[in-house]
Scaffold this motif. Structure first.
Motif, PDB file in Angstrom:
ATOM      1  N   THR A 185      36.638  41.396  75.441  1.00  0.00           N
ATOM      2  CA  THR A 185      38.025  41.531  75.016  1.00  0.00           C
ATOM      3  C   THR A 185      38.799  42.184  76.141  1.00  0.00           C
ATOM      4  O   THR A 185      38.461  43.277  76.586  1.00  0.00           O
ATOM      5  N   GLN A 188      37.406  35.226  75.219  1.00  0.00           N
ATOM      6  CA  GLN A 188      37.861  36.182  74.209  1.00  0.00           C
ATOM      7  C   GLN A 188      38.682  35.437  73.169  1.00  0.00           C
ATOM      8  O   GLN A 188      39.154  34.325  73.397  1.00  0.00           O
ATOM      9  N   GLN A 245      41.930  36.427  70.786  1.00  0.00           N
ATOM     10  CA  GLN A 245      42.862  37.516  70.506  1.00  0.00           C
ATOM     11  C   GLN A 245      44.299  37.003  70.420  1.00  0.00           C
ATOM     12  O   GLN A 245      44.574  35.827  70.671  1.00  0.00           O
ATOM     13  N   ILE A 304      47.236  33.307  67.932  1.00  0.00           N
ATOM     14  CA  ILE A 304      45.859  33.660  68.289  1.00  0.00           C
ATOM     15  C   ILE A 304      45.243  32.529  69.098  1.00  0.00           C
ATOM     16  O   ILE A 304      45.399  31.355  68.751  1.00  0.00           O
TER      17      ILE A 304
END
Length: 576
Positions: A70, A134, A136, A156
């Motif tokens: 992340t 990732q 996010q 997202i």
RNA sequence: CGGGGUGUGGCGCAGCCUGGUAGCGCACCUGCUUUGGGAGCAGGGGGCCGGAGGUUCGAAUCCUCUCACCCCGACCA
């Protein structure tokens, strides 16, 4: 889960500001709520869908050897200045200042950040290849947010980045991601097409987009497919072979100026002169990075601004307004032409270079030239493919041999893959030591899957006039139990029994325990779109039966109370 | 950024032109009846009419400014 223990605020009327059916359904069925333009709250049902789809993405990425990390959403603008993208993507970046007045950016993509991470950490070819990803929230300060989650300012995304030592290794890494993407969308119940795409602000050497084809207003991109081979490309990029090329042996005729009163459009000129639009040349005036350019294409074609921008290597491109055209050509819009034109460099489309004795504007009101010819009457400084493909033209890949033709469809982009080459590693000085002992830049790739937009694309693709029809893999729950009257003891007992049996069998189940009328519950069930509905009513229960129906099918199975798990399992197997 | 439009209870809207102190449908609450595809009756709660300023005896309504949102375009995953 019981309906009254979660939060599913369904609406009878769609909020007026939703355009697309998928956007309306997301709001009406209680999946999302808007907080600001392009900024949405994901309610419990949406949260479950997003989690399920993310999990599929995660599993396939892991299986393909990618490693989850992340990275921060917040980043200093300095890293973007280093790559040079601070200026090129600036107009869409969400920027802010911290209390120390340092300029920060809310990330819309992470090439700069991941490259910063890798620089100095990975020093040897022995550590390559590597693929980091990732999932996010991403931010883009969209010029005009719209279509719900399809063009949101916060959304997202899964983004992955590959680093390879050489081209061959990069190709393998790229292919792995492409294969993983097909698996992801297939598991999610979505048929996607991989198409060639323009690289846009991302840059690099090539790109593909993964499209969900729809026949609704939600299709934001035009994509061309060949009917004979597997050629597929976004209109921004699609090329083609002219199905009716001009005669190469045509003799040049003398230039002749003629009166064309009031004929400023292609239709008017062709109508007035009784000629085909293929014998005309459009001269379009553009402003590219502050300089005027004249672009010439055949009269029956459409200019492709993405191709023109790439051809010119321009950062900013805009069509000139009427005043600018008049100032440059000395004539009203519609009479611009290349002969004697000063103050703008002329670029021509490839097709025009083959055309002879064509008609052009004379830079004078109500006048055109007949029999204009490149080289004799005017010169160009550049030539290239500058026009958009159109339906029925020959495929660039197989059109010459098999006569394959291009046909367009509308699609929603749910994923993309970029061959970045060394664009970022060079500009950001990200190097490793090769086997030959020399420093060299990483060869990079970048791969995105829009999590939130895929969820909406699925709805745009799968719905009817009553509501959503989820593919089973990304439905928030698999089964909805609808006791028509939960206050009735017998119905309640049967519903509770089916609920606990299905739950024990491992299914995600939603039980509508609200004291609502049957009609309300049945309509809401169709609206929220779970794959299977188990209806429990007094009439069939008297016979010890419950009703099991797939949302996507019209027929209903009358099953005995004890068989719920069996029937549901069997029905699910058959569903998409 | 250019063009167009809208802000009135949770949602959908009327009222504004022609100023007189806010209304309809749905939703919500209470009671009774009802219960297989968005029930009926009765009663009830909720809106400083996006915000600020101005005109006026009086402003949702007229004027000015401002904010937000939507649509078309450019842009974009």
């Amino acid at each position: 889960m019981k309906w009254t223990h979660t939060y599913i605020p369904t609406l009878r009327d769609a909020p007026a500001d939703a355009e697309l059916i998928s956007h309306q359904l997301l709001l009406r069925a209680g999946y999302i709520r808007r907080l600001a333009a392009g900024v949405y709250i994901y309610l419990p049902l949406m949260q479950r869908t997003l989690r399920k789809f993310s999990q599929i993405v995660r599993e396939e990425m892991d299986a393909a050897g990618a490693i989850e990390i992340t990275m921060p959403v917040l980043a200093p603008s300095a890293v973007w200045k280093k790559s040079g993208r601070y200026d090129t993507v600036g107009h869409i970046q969400m920027r802010l200042k911290d209390r120390g007045k340092r300029e920060m950016i809310l990330g819309g993509t992470h090439e700069e950040v991941v490259t910063t991470l890798i620089t100095g950490e990975l020093k040897s070819y022995r550590q390559l290849p590597i693929n980091l990803y990732q999932i996010q929230a991403k931010f883009r300060d969209e010029i005009r947010p719209r279509f719900g989650l399809l063009r949101a300012r916060e959304f997202i995304m899964k983004d992955a980045y590959t680093f390879d030592a050489d081209q061959e290794s990069h190709s393998k890494s790229y292919q792995k991601m492409v294969e993983a993407y097909f698996k992801v969308f297939e598991r999610a119940g979505l048929d996607t097409k991989k198409v060639e795409a323009d690289t846009g602000d991302m840059g690099g050497e090539g790109a593909h987009e993964f499209m969900v084809i729809v026949d609704t207003a939600g299709g934001e991109d035009t994509v061309f497919f060949c009917n004979k081979c597997d050629y597929a490309a976004n209109v921004e990029r699609a090329t083609f072979r002219d199905s009716t090329p001009p005669d190469p042996d045509e003799k040049e005729l003398p230039l002749e100026k003629i009166e064309t009163p009031g004929a400023s459009t292609i239709e008017q000129v062709t109508g007035f002169l009784k000629v085909d639009a293929r014998k005309l040349a459009k001269t379009l005036i553009y402003k590219a990075d502050g300089e005027m350019v004249a672009v010439m294409i055949r009269g029956d074609r459409e200019l492709n601004e993405v191709k023109l921008k790439n051809h010119l290597g321009a950062k900013e491109l805009e069509m000139a307004g009427p005043e600018m055209v008049e100032k440059l050509t000395g004539a009203p819009v519609g009479f611009a032409g290349p002969v004697g034109l000063k103050g703008a460099k002329i670029h021509i489309d490839n097709e025009l270079a083959l055309l002879k004795n064509f008609i052009v504007g004379a830079n004078e009101n109500d006048s055109h030239y007949l029999n204009a010819n490149l080289g004799r009457d005017f010169e160009s400084v550049g030539q290239g493919d500058l026009i958009s493909a159109s339906d029925g033209e020959l495929c660039p890949a197989c059109g010459a041999e098999s006569g394959g033709k291009l046909w367009s469809k509308r699609g929603i982009e749910v994923g993309n893959t970029f061959m970045l080459g060394t664009k970022y590693s060079k500009s950001m000085d990200a190097k490793f030591l090769g086997a030959d002992g020399k420093q060299q830049p990483f060869i990079m790739g970048s791969y995105g899957i829009g999590i939130t937009r895929t969820a909406q694309a699925a709805i745009e693709r799968y719905h009817d006039d009553k509501g959503i029809i989820w593919p089973k893999a990304i439905a928030p729950y698999l089964v909805e139990i609808v006791p028509l009257n939960y206050e009735d003891e017998k119905l309640r007992a049967a519903a509770d029994k089916v609920y606990s049996e299905l739950t024990s069998a491992g299914f995600d189940v939603l039980l509508d325990d609200r004291p609502e009328r049957a009609g309300v519950k049945l309509n809401d069930a169709d609206l929220i779109g779970l794959p299977i509905r188990v209806t429990i009513g007094a009439k069939s229960l008297k016979e010890g039966k419950i009703e099991i129906k797939a949302r996507s099918e019209s027929e209903m199975i009358l099953a005995s109370l004890e068989d719920s798990v069996l029937v549901v399992r069997k029905m699910l197997e058959k569903l998409r």
